[in-house]
Design a protein around this motif. Structure first.
Motif, short mmCIF file in Angstrom:
data_model
loop_
_atom_site.label_atom_id
_atom_site.label_comp_id
_atom_site.label_asym_id
_atom_site.label_seq_id
_atom_site.Cartn_x
_atom_site.Cartn_y
_atom_site.Cartn_z
N ASP A 155 3.30 -14.66 -8.51
CA ASP A 155 3.58 -15.78 -7.61
C ASP A 155 2.49 -16.83 -7.81
OD1 ASP A 155 4.77 -17.29 -5.67
OD2 ASP A 155 4.21 -16.02 -3.99
N SER A 156 2.17 -17.09 -9.08
CA SER A 156 0.99 -17.88 -9.44
C SER A 156 1.01 -19.28 -8.86
CB SER A 156 0.86 -17.95 -10.97
OG SER A 156 0.76 -16.67 -11.52
N ASP A 157 2.19 -19.89 -8.75
CA ASP A 157 2.22 -21.29 -8.33
C ASP A 157 2.12 -21.47 -6.82
OD1 ASP A 157 4.67 -20.27 -7.69
OD2 ASP A 157 5.82 -21.99 -8.41
N THR A 158 2.15 -20.36 -6.06
CA THR A 158 2.08 -20.49 -4.60
C THR A 158 1.00 -19.59 -4.00
OG1 THR A 158 4.44 -21.01 -4.53
CG2 THR A 158 3.40 -20.44 -2.44
N LEU A 159 1.21 -18.29 -4.03
CA LEU A 159 0.28 -17.37 -3.38
C LEU A 159 -0.72 -16.75 -4.34
CD1 LEU A 159 2.75 -15.52 -0.98
CD2 LEU A 159 1.17 -17.36 -0.42
N GLY A 160 -0.34 -16.58 -5.60
CA GLY A 160 -1.26 -16.00 -6.57
C GLY A 160 -0.59 -14.93 -7.42
N LEU A 161 -1.34 -14.39 -8.36
CA LEU A 161 -0.89 -13.27 -9.20
C LEU A 161 -1.46 -11.99 -8.60
CD1 LEU A 161 0.42 -12.13 -11.79
CD2 LEU A 161 -1.78 -12.53 -12.93
N PHE A 162 -0.58 -11.06 -8.26
CA PHE A 162 -1.01 -9.84 -7.59
C PHE A 162 -0.79 -8.64 -8.51
CE2 PHE A 162 0.33 -12.82 -4.29
CZ PHE A 162 -0.85 -12.90 -3.54
N GLU A 163 -1.87 -7.91 -8.76
CA GLU A 163 -1.81 -6.69 -9.56
C GLU A 163 -2.47 -5.57 -8.76
OE1 GLU A 163 -3.73 -8.28 -13.10
OE2 GLU A 163 -1.80 -8.18 -14.14
N VAL A 164 -1.72 -4.52 -8.50
CA VAL A 164 -2.16 -3.46 -7.59
C VAL A 164 -1.93 -2.11 -8.26
CG1 VAL A 164 -1.88 -2.46 -5.30
CG2 VAL A 164 -1.46 -4.91 -5.64
N LYS A 165 -2.91 -1.23 -8.13
CA LYS A 165 -2.76 0.14 -8.60
C LYS A 165 -2.35 1.03 -7.42
CE LYS A 165 -5.96 0.02 -12.51
NZ LYS A 165 -7.15 0.66 -13.15
N ILE A 166 -1.23 1.73 -7.59
CA ILE A 166 -0.72 2.63 -6.56
C ILE A 166 -1.11 4.05 -6.95
CG2 ILE A 166 1.33 3.47 -5.36
CD1 ILE A 166 2.71 0.84 -6.12
N PRO A 167 -2.04 4.69 -6.24
CA PRO A 167 -2.54 6.01 -6.67
C PRO A 167 -1.49 7.11 -6.47
CG PRO A 167 -3.54 5.36 -4.59
CD PRO A 167 -2.75 4.18 -5.06
N LEU A 168 -1.17 7.80 -7.55
CA LEU A 168 -0.19 8.89 -7.47
C LEU A 168 -0.70 10.05 -6.62
CD1 LEU A 168 1.03 8.90 -11.18
CD2 LEU A 168 2.40 8.34 -9.16
N ALA A 169 -2.01 10.28 -6.63
CA ALA A 169 -2.56 11.38 -5.83
C ALA A 169 -2.34 11.13 -4.34
CB ALA A 169 -4.05 11.55 -6.14
N GLN A 170 -2.52 9.89 -3.89
CA GLN A 170 -2.29 9.58 -2.47
C GLN A 170 -0.82 9.73 -2.11
OE1 GLN A 170 -3.89 5.87 -1.01
NE2 GLN A 170 -2.58 5.89 0.80
N LEU A 171 0.07 9.31 -3.01
CA LEU A 171 1.49 9.48 -2.74
C LEU A 171 1.84 10.95 -2.58
CD1 LEU A 171 3.09 6.91 -5.24
CD2 LEU A 171 2.73 6.63 -2.78
N ALA A 172 1.28 11.79 -3.44
CA ALA A 172 1.57 13.23 -3.36
C ALA A 172 0.96 13.85 -2.11
CB ALA A 172 1.04 13.93 -4.61
N ARG A 173 -0.24 13.36 -1.72
CA ARG A 173 -0.96 13.97 -0.60
C ARG A 173 -0.45 13.46 0.75
NH1 ARG A 173 -5.36 12.29 -2.14
NH2 ARG A 173 -5.64 10.49 -0.77
N GLU A 174 -0.23 12.15 0.87
CA GLU A 174 0.07 11.55 2.17
C GLU A 174 1.49 11.01 2.28
OE1 GLU A 174 -2.92 8.71 3.22
OE2 GLU A 174 -4.53 9.88 2.31
N GLY A 175 2.15 10.80 1.14
CA GLY A 175 3.53 10.33 1.17
C GLY A 175 3.68 8.84 1.32
N TRP A 176 2.58 8.05 1.21
CA TRP A 176 2.71 6.61 1.37
C TRP A 176 1.50 5.89 0.78
CZ3 TRP A 176 -0.73 3.57 4.31
CH2 TRP A 176 -1.68 4.30 5.03
#
Length: 607
Positions: free
Chosen positions: A569-590
């Motif tokens: 969304d570079s022309d308005t809010l920005g470029l967003f790059e996020v790492k989603i940890p697989l370990a947290q998904l497995a442990r907490e579900g979100w």
């Protein structure tokens, strides 16, 4: 030639349209007697718009220096729906145990207009614990109704209907079956625009469509106040206008349609002033006839909201004033009138605006919520958003003792209401120490709170939140688990970003292995997509104005430590790059991530 106009509004505007295609004479001149021939699709026709319309004006305007200086005439056309793609199935939200109730079915095309081949279908109920199901096509309603259904068990019903042995099917709204229901739930649309400004459709026709295809229980056609009563329709030649008063015609049509096939109609209009003067508010009357604020104070038709509220008292009939986010957002700092400012329009085709509602509550306004359309096409009660808007119309749910204008009005005034976004007929019930939603109790006399809530949705419930003083004090997440099916959604709260200018690309990639796309979720537009792209997923959607787009993805084959989310969304809010940890998904579900815009933004509606 195909032509898609991605502009929200063209300059010049050509009444009654906000958009147009321009043909520019680059060489020579046109003189009287010359012919300009437009062939729209030849013998096979052409797809012109995503909603049906009995009177489509193909209008030729001659412009000079950005203003219309003449009109070359109209070709009157009828735009019909497309081929059958789905069924819209609706039943009362609450029914009594053992009582007979109706089930209504509307055949729709891919754009949720009435399908052109809607007659002659064979319908049957394929799922749902009910007896009956003798469907008949009713000519006045232009859809199918089974009036002999009965449920003999208490609980929650969802009824599946199929047409022509699987050609199309649909699932009803959730239905609560109760032994002795005190109140029933009814669904309505209280914000529909007309041909008088930048909408479409005439008053009676909109009410008819709202009942026939929108399947509304109650409705209000609400033109902008200046074109309705002061300046006249937005039709002009150069600087010339033709003022006219259309309020009596709206009152007459609203009275005429009240009670037609069970539809309750409410008289109202949109009072539109800039945010600095208080913003956009809809005014409603609990009577067949009433003077408008423009008639009560003709010298100041654009008065600030605080002054307008004082003027409205002179109407001498029951009134309600409901703010909304539209062309001009509401301001919560004006001197309020708590007797009429009872509700807030929290969702519409423009998006979802819970932050603004919370600001109104913090300012001392005790407002319940509704959702509505702010619909500018003829599709009252069932609006496809199109290029300008981000989601389907919302609906107001009310708890009322009957479906009469008096009882619906009382329910709105008592704030026995809830909001449904995206034209979904959910059910919600909430009580505090036995007092239902909309009520007030003394905190001094009630030291301990006992809360009872119940909800049934049209899909899996992902989250419940309980708020006190605008803060979440309790939350439930019934769908969270440590499995391998992941729901990914994203969006911003930059109000009123239009779909056509809010389209953004993104992707989700594993570090190693692969992801498998199950299905997109919440896509509102035909031009939005989510696709499998090699080992990852890519998309282009308009997840703006608190719309939440996304998809379901199987992550069982994903390797490494993280999933890599990227939204450009570079022309308005920005470029967003996020790492989603697989370990947290497995442990907490979100996993949840939020951040401010990467560049300064002056948001007109939020602090």
């Amino acid at each position: 030639m195909s032509f898609t106009n991605w502009e929200q509004r063209n300059t010049p505007a050509v009444f009654p349209y906000r958009k147009c295609a321009a043909l520019i004479v680059e060489k020579g001149t046109l003189k009287p007697g010359d012919q300009v021939i437009c062939d729209l699709g030849g013998p096979q026709g052409v797809r012109m718009q995503h909603y049906e319309e009995n009177l489509f004006n193909f209008r030729l305007a001659i412009t000079r220096d950005g203003l219309p200086v003449g009109y070359a005439g109209d070709a009157a056309m009828k735009v019909t729906g497309g081929a059958l793609r789905k069924l819209r199935v609706a039943a009362p939200g609450i029914v009594g145990l053992g009582e007979t109730f109706p089930l209504e079915v509307v055949p729709l095309d891919e754009w949720v207009s009435l399908a052109r081949d809607h007659r002659g279908l064979r319908l049957r109920i394929v799922s749902g614990r009910v007896t009956g199901g003798a469907f008949r096509y009713e000519d006045d309603l232009m859809h199918y109704v089974a009036r002999d259904l009965r449920a003999d068990e208490e609980g929650v019903l969802r009824i599946v209907v199929e047409a022509d042995e699987g050609r199309a099917r649909g699932v009803s709204n959730p239905i609560w079956v109760r032994r002795r229901p005190e109140r029933r739930v009814y669904y309505g649309e209280l914000h529909q625009h007309t041909y008088l400004h930048d909408g479409r459709g005439v008053f009676e026709e909109l009410y008819l469509y709202g009942r026939r295809v929108g399947l509304l229980d109650f409705a209000a056609v609400t033109p902008h106040h200046m074109p309705m009563s002061v300046t006249g329709p937005s039709f002009h030649l150069g600087d010339k206008r033709w003022p006219s008063e259309n309020w009596p015609a709206l009152a007459k049509a609203t009275k005429l349609m009240n009670g037609w096939e069970g539809l309750v109609t409410i008289l109202g209009y949109e009072y539109s002033v800039g945010t600095e003067a208080g913003g956009h508010h809809n005014i409603y009357y609990g009577a067949d006839e009433a003077p408008s604020t423009m008639q009560l104070d003709p010298s100041d038709p654009m008065a600030p909201i605080a002054k307008m509220l004082k003027t409205l008292r002179l109407a001498q009939v029951p009134t309600l004033v409901i703010p909304h986010i539209g062309g001009g957002p509401p301001d919560w700092s004006h001197a309020p009138d708590l007797r009429v400012e009872r509700l807030f329009e929290v969702a519409s085709v423009h998006g979802v605006f819970e932050e603004s509602w919370q600001k109104h509550l913090e300012a001392g306004l005790r407002q319940g919520v509704i959702a509505a359309g702010d619909t500018h096409t003829t599709s009252m009660g069932i609006a496809y958003p199109g290029l300008n808007f981000v989601m389907s119309n919302g609906l107001a749910g009310v708890y009322s003792v009957s479906k009469s204008r008096r009882d619906i009005w009382d329910a709105l005034n008592q704030r026995r209401t809830f909001a449904c976004s995206g034209n979904q007929r959910a059910l919600l019930e909430f009580e505090l120490n036995g007092e239902p939603m909309g009520g007030e109790i003394s905190s001094r006399l009630t030291p301990q709170a006992e809360i009872r809530a119940r909800v049934s949705g049209t899909a899996a419930i992902l989250r419940f939140e309980l708020l006190k003083n605008s803060r979440v004090i309790h939350a439930l997440y019934p769908c969270r688990a440590g499995g391998k099916l992941l729901r990914v959604v994203w969006g911003d709260n930059l109000y009123q970003r239009r779909a056509a200018v809010g389209l953004r690309e993104g992707q989700l990639r594993p570090e190693t292995g692969r992801l498998r796309l199950r299905e997109p979720v919440h896509l509102d537009q035909a031009f939005e997509y989510v696709l499998q792209d090699g080992t990852g997923i890519r998309w282009k959607t308009a997840a703006v104005s608190n719309d939440r787009d996304g998809f379901l993805v199987d992550i069982s084959e994903a390797g490494g430590e993280s999933l890599l989310f990227r939204l450009d969304d570079s022309d308005t809010l920005g470029l967003f790059e996020v790492k989603i940890p697989l370990a947290q998904l497995a442990r907490e579900g979100w996993f949840h991530w939020r951040a401010p815009a990467q560049r300064p933004l002056r948001h007109a509606y939020m602090q």
